[in-house]
Design an enzyme around this catalytic site. Structure first.
Site, PDB file in Angstrom:
ATOM      1  CD  GLU A 172      19.664 -55.442  27.321  1.00  0.00           C
ATOM      2  OE1 GLU A 172      18.809 -55.804  28.142  1.00  0.00           O
ATOM      3  OE2 GLU A 172      20.844 -55.151  27.641  1.00  0.00           O
ATOM      4  CD  GLU A 291      21.934 -51.179  28.018  1.00  0.00           C
ATOM      5  OE1 GLU A 291      21.972 -51.822  29.085  1.00  0.00           O
ATOM      6  OE2 GLU A 291      20.905 -50.998  27.355  1.00  0.00           O
TER       7      GLU A 291
HETATM    8  O1  AHR Z   1      21.096 -50.281  32.035  1.00  0.00           O
HETATM    9  C1  AHR Z   1      20.119 -50.966  32.742  1.00  0.00           C
HETATM   10  C2  AHR Z   1      19.363 -51.962  31.871  1.00  0.00           C
HETATM   11  O2  AHR Z   1      20.242 -52.981  31.473  1.00  0.00           O
HETATM   12  C3  AHR Z   1      18.841 -51.442  30.561  1.00  0.00           C
HETATM   13  O3  AHR Z   1      17.583 -50.853  30.696  1.00  0.00           O
HETATM   14  C4  AHR Z   1      18.742 -52.665  29.728  1.00  0.00           C
HETATM   15  O4  AHR Z   1      18.886 -52.415  28.354  1.00  0.00           O
HETATM   16  C5  AHR Z   1      19.806 -53.581  30.279  1.00  0.00           C
HETATM   17  O5  AHR Z   1      19.319 -54.844  30.540  1.00  0.00           O
END
Ligand code: AHR
Length: 500
Positions: A172, A291
Site C-alpha cells: 500500500e 487484501e
Molecule cells: O489488513 C489490515 C491492514 O489493512 C493492512 O496492514 C494494510 O495493508 C491494510 O491497510
C-alpha cells in the site's frame, strides 16, 4: 422470486489458480503472537505453534499466505527475525503502535507454513528499506548455498532454501498512512530497482507491484498507470486491496459490495492492457487481490499502545458479512481469467475467519464457511453462466441482481459446483438452471447457510451460523441436457454439488 442460470460445459471463463484462495498473516495484534503461536497452550507443539489453529487453516485449504504485512512491513527489518531468538531485538512497530519481539521471523514462519500445508507469499519492505534489503532476503530464502546470506540461513539450521516463489514489492505504498509513503514516481523507481535485483538473484520468482489501497483512493487509476510504466516488464501481477463495511446499516447496499469489486477489477485489467498496448508488449499482467474482507466492526477499539499481542482489529463477523464474502468470492471466480491471486485479510484473530482464546479454544467465524466451500470445491474451470433475474438499486449502486452465482467444473474429479447467494432479504429464490454437457451427473448435495437474524454471530461458545444440508431440489433430464430446480432461502449462501 425466480432466477435462471444457464450452464454449458464448453462456455468457460478460465481455469482457477489455486492461489485465489490465499490468505494473510501480519505481525499485528494477536495474529502471530497468541494466534498461530502460543507456547504453553495445551494445543501447542514443541515449537509453540497451536495445532488446533493449524487444523482449521488446513480445513480452509489455504494454498498461500501473505506475510509479514501489511502496514507492518514498511518499517520492518527482516534481519531482526533471524538467528538466535534470545538475541533478537525488541522493536517499536510504528504501523500499529505495538512492540515486536521478533520471536517469530522468516524461518519460524516457513516452518509453520509447512505444518499448515501452505506456501509463503513474502512482502518486502519498500518503506524504510529498499532494493538492497530486498535482494538480500531473496538470497537468504532462495539461494542454495555458498554466498553470505544463503550460508547464514544454513547456519541458522535451515540447509534447504525456502524457495519462496511469490513476492510483493512493498505494501500500500500509495497510502499516506504507510510508513515512508511514496508517490507513484518515487514508488515506481524504488520498486523497479528492487525487482531487477530480486530477479537477478532468483529469476524464477514472481513479483506483485503495489496497486491502489482501494478503489476510492484519489490517485486510483493514475497510480496504476504510472507504476506500470516503470514496472510492466519486471512484474507478473498488480495488487488490489478492498475492504467492505455496513457502517450506514444498509444491508441491501452492503450486499452489493461485490459489484464494486467487479468494476474495480475490470478497471485495473483495462489499465494493465492499455499499458500492454502502449508498450507493444506480448506480456499480460494479471491481478493479485491480496487484501480483501469485511472490516468495520472493530473500528475505534483498542486504544492501548506499545503492548505486544494486544487485541487489534478483532471483528466479530455476522451472517450478512458471510454473504458479502460469498458474493466477493463468486466475483473473483467470474474474473478467474485475470485474478490469479487473492488473499482474505486476514487469517487468525485480526479481521479473521479463525479466532482463538488465549489458553482456550479456536473457533470458526461466519466468514469461514464461504471461503472454505469455494476453496474446497471452487477449483477447476469456471463456467460463464448467463443469469436472468430481477435486479435492485441500492444507494449509489444500480442493477444489482438478486442472484449472484457461478459454476465451476472440476474435470479431474468429475464434479460440477454452483455457488450462489440470494441477495433478496425477504423472499426465497427459485433457481432454475438448464445444464448442458454433464450427462450422467447426479445431484450430490445442497449446502446452505442462512439465519433469520442477519446480525447473528458465532463465538467461542458455539456456532450459531453454520451450513446445513437442504433437501436436494429436482435434477432431471431435459432436451439436450439436464434441468435443475432448487430453492435458495432469503439471504442465503448456497453450494449445489453435482458429480458422477
Ligand atoms: O489488513 C489490515 C491492514 O489493512 C493492512 O496492514 C494494510 O495493508 C491494510 O491497510
Amino acid at each position: 422470486m425466480k432466477g435462471k442460470m444457464t450452464i454449458h460445459r464448453e462456455f468457460s471463463i478460465g481455469e482457477t489458480d489455486k492461489r485465489l484462495y490465499g490468505s494473510f498473516i501480519e505481525h499485528l495484534g494477536r495474529a502471530v503472537y497468541n494466534g498461530i503461536y502460543e507456547p504453553g497452550h495445551p494445543q501447542a507443539d514443541e515449537k509453540g505453534f497451536r495445532k488446533d489453529v493449524i487444523k482449521l487453516v488446513q480445513e480452509m485449504n489455504v494454498p498461500v499466505v501473505r506475510y509479514p504485512g501489511g502496514n507492518f512491513v514498511s518499517g520492518y527489518n527482516w534481519e531482526d527475525g533471524i538467528g538466535p531468538v534470545e538475541k533478537r531485538p525488541m522493536q517499536l512497530d510504528l504501523a500499529w503502535a505495538t512492540m515486536e519481539s521478533n520471536k517469530i521471523g522468516l524461518n519460524e514462519f516457513a516452518q509453520w507454513c509447512r505444518l499448515a500445508n501452505t506456501e509463503m507469499m513474502y512482502a518486502v519492505n519498500l518503506g524504510t528499506k529498499g532494493a538492497d534489503a530486498a535482494r538480500n532476503i531473496v538470497e537468504y530464502c532462495n539461494f542454495p548455498k555458498g554466498s553470505y546470506w544463503s550460508d547464514l540461513r544454513r547456519s541458522h539450521g535451515t540447509p534447504q532454501p525456502h524457495n519462496v516463489k511469490l513476492w510483493c514489492l512493498g505494501n500500500e505504498m500509495d497510502g499516506p498512512w504507510q510508513i515512508c509513503h511514496k508517490n507513484a514516481t518515487e514508488y515506481g523507481r524504488v520498486a523497479v530497482e528492487a525487482a531487477k535485483l530480486m530477479k537477478w538473484t532468483d529469476p524464477s520468482i514472481e513479483l506483485v507491484a503495489c496497486g491502489s489501497s482501494n478503489a476510492e483512493m484519489s490517485t486510483f487509476g493514475a497510480w496504476e498507470t504510472e507504476v506500470l510504466e516503470h514496472l510492466y516488464d519486471h512484474v507478473e501481477y498488480v495488487s488490489l486491496h478492498q475492504y467492505f463495511n455496513n457502517s450506514d446499516n444498509d444491508t441491501q447496499k452492503f450486499l452489493a459490495s461485490s459489484v464494486i469489486v467487479d468494476s474495480f477489477i475490470k478497471t485495473v485489467i483495462g489499465i494493465c492492457d492499455l499499458t500492454k498496448a502502449k508498450k507493444k508488449s506480448k506480456k499480460t499482467i494479471n491481478l493479485s487481490f491480496d487484501e480483501w474482507n469485511v472490516w468495520y466492526h472493530s473500528h475505534g477499539a483498542n486504544p492501548e499502545r506499545w503492548v505486544e499481542a494486544r487485541p487489534i482489529l478483532e471483528d466479530i463477523y455476522t451472517m450478512e458479512d458471510a454473504l458479502v464474502n460469498g458474493c466477493v468470492l463468486i466475483t473473483f471466480l467470474k474474473n478467474a481469467d485475470r485474478v490469479k491471486i487473492a488473499c482474505l485479510a486476514q487469517l487468525v484473530n485480526v479481521i479473521a475467519p479463525i479466532m482463538t482464546e488465549a489458553g482456550g479454544s479456536a473457533w470458526r467465524q461466519t466468514i469461514f464457511y464461504p471461503f472454505m466451500h469455494t476453496s474446497v470445491w471452487g477449483r477447476g474451470t469456471v463456467l460463464r453462466c448467463p443469469v436472468i433475474c430481477e435486479k435492485y438499486s441500492a444507494k449509489d449502486i444500480d442493477d444489482v441482481p438478486y442472484l449472484e452465482s457461478v459454476a465451476v467444473h472440476n474435470e479431474e474429479k468429475n464434479e460440477l459446483t454452483i455457488f450462489a447467494v440470494n441477495r433478496n432479504l425477504n423472499e426465497t429464490l427459485e433457481l432454475e438452471s438448464e445444464i448442458f454437457g454433464f450427462d450422467g451427473y447426479k445431484f450430490i448435495e445442497h449446502i446452505c447457510m442462512s439465519n433469520p437474524n442477519l446480525k447473528a454471530v458465532n463465538s467461542a461458545n458455539g456456532e450459531v451460523v453454520k451450513p446445513v444440508t437442504l433437501a436436494a431440489g429436482k435434477f432431471e433430464s431435459s432436451p439436450g441436457g439436464q434441468r435443475l430446480e432448487a430453492k435458495l432461502p432469503a439471504a442465503s449462501w448456497n453450494v449445489l454439488r453435482f458429480g458422477k
